[in-house]
Design an enzyme around this catalytic site. Structure first.
Site, mmCIF file in Angstrom:
data_model
loop_
_atom_site.group_PDB
_atom_site.id
_atom_site.type_symbol
_atom_site.label_atom_id
_atom_site.label_comp_id
_atom_site.label_asym_id
_atom_site.label_seq_id
_atom_site.Cartn_x
_atom_site.Cartn_y
_atom_site.Cartn_z
ATOM 1 N N THR A 171 0.854 -1.191 0.000
ATOM 2 C CA THR A 171 0.000 0.000 0.000
ATOM 3 C C THR A 171 0.891 1.243 0.000
ATOM 4 O O THR A 171 1.971 1.247 0.590
ATOM 5 C CB THR A 171 -0.952 0.023 1.210
ATOM 6 N N GLY A 172 0.426 2.269 -0.693
ATOM 7 C CA GLY A 172 1.271 3.454 -0.878
ATOM 8 C C GLY A 172 2.465 3.119 -1.757
ATOM 9 O O GLY A 172 3.520 3.735 -1.642
ATOM 10 N N GLY A 173 2.276 2.150 -2.652
ATOM 11 C CA GLY A 173 3.401 1.636 -3.454
ATOM 12 C C GLY A 173 3.760 2.468 -4.669
ATOM 13 O O GLY A 173 4.694 2.121 -5.391
ATOM 14 N N GLY A 185 7.699 7.046 -2.915
ATOM 15 C CA GLY A 185 8.419 7.001 -1.644
ATOM 16 C C GLY A 185 8.847 5.624 -1.176
ATOM 17 O O GLY A 185 9.324 4.786 -1.946
ATOM 18 N N GLY A 221 7.110 3.128 -0.129
ATOM 19 C CA GLY A 221 6.329 2.027 -0.687
ATOM 20 C C GLY A 221 6.879 1.607 -2.041
ATOM 21 O O GLY A 221 7.005 0.406 -2.336
ATOM 22 N N SER A 240 7.177 4.361 12.758
ATOM 23 C CA SER A 240 8.107 5.466 12.501
ATOM 24 C C SER A 240 8.982 5.662 13.731
ATOM 25 O O SER A 240 8.522 5.438 14.853
ATOM 26 C CB SER A 240 7.327 6.755 12.263
ATOM 27 N N TYR A 250 0.504 11.860 15.198
ATOM 28 C CA TYR A 250 1.286 10.945 14.352
ATOM 29 C C TYR A 250 1.957 9.863 15.197
ATOM 30 O O TYR A 250 1.873 8.669 14.890
ATOM 31 C CB TYR A 250 2.325 11.760 13.579
HETATM 32 N N1 LIG Z 1 9.890 9.219 4.715
HETATM 33 C C1 LIG Z 1 10.135 9.228 6.012
HETATM 34 O O1 LIG Z 1 11.054 9.936 6.469
HETATM 35 C C2 LIG Z 1 9.329 8.363 6.935
HETATM 36 C C3 LIG Z 1 9.795 8.185 8.233
HETATM 37 C C4 LIG Z 1 9.056 7.390 9.115
HETATM 38 C C5 LIG Z 1 7.889 6.770 8.693
HETATM 39 N N2 LIG Z 1 7.455 6.984 7.419
HETATM 40 C C6 LIG Z 1 6.222 6.285 7.021
HETATM 41 O O2 LIG Z 1 6.454 5.598 5.813
HETATM 42 C C7 LIG Z 1 5.254 5.539 5.041
HETATM 43 C C8 LIG Z 1 5.521 6.067 3.634
HETATM 44 O O3 LIG Z 1 5.924 7.425 3.717
HETATM 45 P P1 LIG Z 1 6.605 8.188 2.515
HETATM 46 O O4 LIG Z 1 7.629 9.100 3.100
HETATM 47 O O5 LIG Z 1 6.995 7.255 1.444
HETATM 48 O O6 LIG Z 1 5.363 9.106 2.073
HETATM 49 P P2 LIG Z 1 4.874 9.564 0.621
HETATM 50 O O7 LIG Z 1 5.994 9.829 -0.283
HETATM 51 O O8 LIG Z 1 3.907 10.682 0.874
HETATM 52 O O9 LIG Z 1 4.065 8.280 0.134
HETATM 53 C C9 LIG Z 1 2.887 7.872 0.764
HETATM 54 C C10 LIG Z 1 2.126 6.985 -0.190
HETATM 55 O O10 LIG Z 1 0.951 6.515 0.465
HETATM 56 C C11 LIG Z 1 -0.172 6.717 -0.386
HETATM 57 N N3 LIG Z 1 -1.329 6.980 0.456
HETATM 58 C C12 LIG Z 1 -1.489 7.989 1.346
HETATM 59 N N4 LIG Z 1 -2.704 7.928 1.896
HETATM 60 C C13 LIG Z 1 -3.324 6.855 1.329
HETATM 61 C C14 LIG Z 1 -4.606 6.278 1.474
HETATM 62 N N5 LIG Z 1 -5.531 6.805 2.298
HETATM 63 N N6 LIG Z 1 -4.898 5.171 0.754
HETATM 64 C C15 LIG Z 1 -3.993 4.632 -0.097
HETATM 65 N N7 LIG Z 1 -2.770 5.138 -0.274
HETATM 66 C C16 LIG Z 1 -2.449 6.250 0.429
HETATM 67 C C17 LIG Z 1 0.192 7.902 -1.268
HETATM 68 O O11 LIG Z 1 -0.442 7.823 -2.540
HETATM 69 P P3 LIG Z 1 -1.829 8.615 -2.860
HETATM 70 O O12 LIG Z 1 -1.642 10.013 -2.356
HETATM 71 O O13 LIG Z 1 -1.947 8.502 -4.339
HETATM 72 O O14 LIG Z 1 -2.894 7.872 -2.138
HETATM 73 C C18 LIG Z 1 1.691 7.712 -1.445
HETATM 74 O O15 LIG Z 1 1.969 6.885 -2.550
HETATM 75 C C19 LIG Z 1 4.206 6.334 5.818
HETATM 76 O O16 LIG Z 1 3.427 5.436 6.593
HETATM 77 C C20 LIG Z 1 5.055 7.218 6.722
HETATM 78 O O17 LIG Z 1 4.376 7.592 7.905
HETATM 79 C C21 LIG Z 1 8.139 7.759 6.540
#
Ligand SMILES: NC(=O)c1ccc[n+]([C@@H]2O[C@H](COP(=O)([O-])OP(=O)(O)OC[C@H]3O[C@@H](n4cnc5c(N)ncnc54)[C@H](OP(=O)(O)O)[C@@H]3O)[C@@H](O)[C@H]2O)c1
Length: 257
Positions: free
Chosen positions: A14-16, A19, A21, A139, A152
């Protein structure tokens, strides 16, 4: 065959489409799995699936809507019969001081970061193979007391609790449940969701690089490597853990407060 081979396995991320995903989807596909990627934006998903190649398929769905995830499960059942790996990664991060956390802000975050992960796993269970692997996304922010992240951190800490319960609930089906807690890994969400400017992202990246024992921020494919490890037989005796993938930042952060 290497213990990390996923040849013949079916994975859901999911979220693939972007980022972390996408980093997970890339590594899962490289390891031989067929990968379904889910997100809300169809065009972003289609582009990602095209780049991933013939072993990937995009399905637009919102993880916070249970009926959407049931529909995803029925598509996978129709096309592949079963699923082996679930990387529940969709989520978002936004900060707000405690005094300003409205019910609406809290509900929106719970809907995606907590309920979304629960609905994803619930929907996949009926089609999940014995010996499968579930990987949830928490996280480092859940464990370091960073100001402004009440909502969060709460959703991300809850995920660790759910995973522990599910290890025992799914024991009879030989399904392992683990958590990945990423550290600082700049992705599109830093700008599009958290509202940072490109300069703020650069400044943040530099600041983190100075703090992180490994000396830099992470890369999405490094989450992908952890996902492949937890999805594969290389981690066959690992269940219920919270794998912090943060270059060591959580280990030294407490000393800075
Ligand atoms: N990057 C970091 O530094 C970091 C650190 C700790 C934890 N995380 C966690 O890692 C995960 C991914 O984060 P990321 O940094 O890769 O964020 P990102 O670049 O914003 O990617 C998030 C992805 O999730 C999808 N998404 C969001 N809400 C959704 C929903 N309701 N249903 C289906 N898809 C959804 C988005 O696509 P759509 O908008 O098209 O739905 C997007 O592809 C998150 O859970 C985040 O909390 C990230």
């Amino acid at each position: 065959m290497s213990a990390q081979s996923l040849a013949g396995k079916v994975a859901l991320v999911t979220g693939g489409g972007t980022g972390l995903g996408l980093g997970g989807a890339e590594r899962l596909a490289e390891a031989g799995a067929f990968v379904y990627i889910v997100g809300r934006r169809q065009s972003v998903l289609e582009d990602a699936a095209r780049n991933l190649g013939s072993n990937a398929r995009a399905i637009a769905a919102d993880v916070s809507k249970k009926e959407d995830m049931v529909r995803v499960a029925s598509i996978i059942r129709e096309e592949k019969g079963t699923v082996d790996i679930v990387f529940s990664n969709a989520g978002y991060c936004q900060g707000r001081p405690l005094e300003e956390v409205s019910e609406e802000f809290l509900d929106a975050m719970l809907n995606v970061n907590l309920k979304g992960q629960l609905f994803t796993v619930q929907a996949m269970l009926p089609i999940m193979n014995k010996g499968g692997s579930i990987i949830l996304t928490s996280s480092m922010t859940a464990f370091i007391g960073l100001p402004q992240y009440t909502a969060y951190a709460a959703t991300k800490a809850a995920v660790v609790g759910m995973a522990r319960v599910w290890t025992t609930e799914l024991k009879s089906r030989n399904i392992r449940v683990n958590v990945i807690s990423p550290g600082a890994i700049p992705t599109e969400g830093y700008e599009t969701v958290q509202g940072m400017t490109p300069k703020q992202v650069r400044d943040f990246t530099e600041k983190c690089a100075a703090e992180i024992p490994v000396g830099r921020v992470g890369r999405a494919e490094e989450i992908g490597d952890a996902v492949v490890f937890l999805a594969s037989d290389a981690s066959s005796f690992i269940d219920g853990i919270n794998l912090v993938v943060d270059g060591g930042q959580t280990q030294v952060y407490a000393g800075r407060l």
